[in-house]
Design an enzyme around this catalytic site. Structure first.
Site, PDB file in Angstrom:
ATOM      1  N   CYS A  52      36.721  39.089  40.582  1.00  0.00           N
ATOM      2  CA  CYS A  52      36.796  38.192  39.433  1.00  0.00           C
ATOM      3  C   CYS A  52      37.908  38.619  38.470  1.00  0.00           C
ATOM      4  O   CYS A  52      37.848  39.702  37.881  1.00  0.00           O
ATOM      5  CB  CYS A  52      35.427  38.207  38.720  1.00  0.00           C
ATOM      6  N   CYS A 111      36.794  39.232  34.869  1.00  0.00           N
ATOM      7  CA  CYS A 111      36.002  40.470  34.826  1.00  0.00           C
ATOM      8  C   CYS A 111      36.924  41.680  34.732  1.00  0.00           C
ATOM      9  O   CYS A 111      36.673  42.610  33.964  1.00  0.00           O
ATOM     10  CB  CYS A 111      35.121  40.606  36.069  1.00  0.00           C
TER      11      CYS A 111
END
Length: 145
Positions: free
Chosen positions: A67, A70
């Site tokens: 991600c 993230c």
């Protein structure tokens, strides 16, 4: 007054005088520092003790290695751990490695931040936040930083 604090190394519960949380307390069992200025990695083995046996609030960053947001948020979360402990315990949950916990928490998007107090979810927000906004969100949800 004492606070129960779970050791990030061995998960033992430690009673620490609340007024002394900022004095670098160590675990009575393994002698490691209870606060290390970095997020605790959550696993099936330590999840329960970290979330339900800490008298201080626990903020969980639910993330995955693939991600992009993230990855961008990770240094902010690391910095927050260094600044906000011992007022709040910061922890990271790899949603790929710990799929059962992610399912239990009903993670629909990442990154998702979940704030727990006394083992109960009290707030949740999705998306990467700058440090100032994260601090403001914690304050709005009753965490005194």
């Amino acid at each position: 007054m004492n606070s129960n604090i779970s050791c990030p190394q061995c998960s033992a519960t430690n009673k620490v005088p609340t007024a002394r949380l900022g004095d670098g307390p160590k675990c009575g069992k393994c002698k490691q520092p209870l606060f290390q200025g970095k997020p605790v990695d959550l696993t099936a083995a330590n999840y329960q003790s970290m979330v339900s046996r800490n008298d201080i609030p626990v903020l969980i960053d639910c993330w995955a290695s693939w991600c992009g947001p993230c990855k961008q948020f990770s240094p902010v979360f690391e910095q927050a751990a260094g600044q906000f402990e011992p007022a709040v315990r910061l922890a990271k949950l790899d949603t790929e490695a710990e799929q059962n916990i992610a399912a239990q928490l009903q993670i629909r998007s990442i990154p998702t931040l979940i704030l727990f107090k006394q083992g109960k979810e009290v707030a949740r927000i999705s998306g990467a936040l700058p440090l100032g906004q994260l601090q403001q969100w914690l304050n709005q949800n009753g965490v005194d930083l």
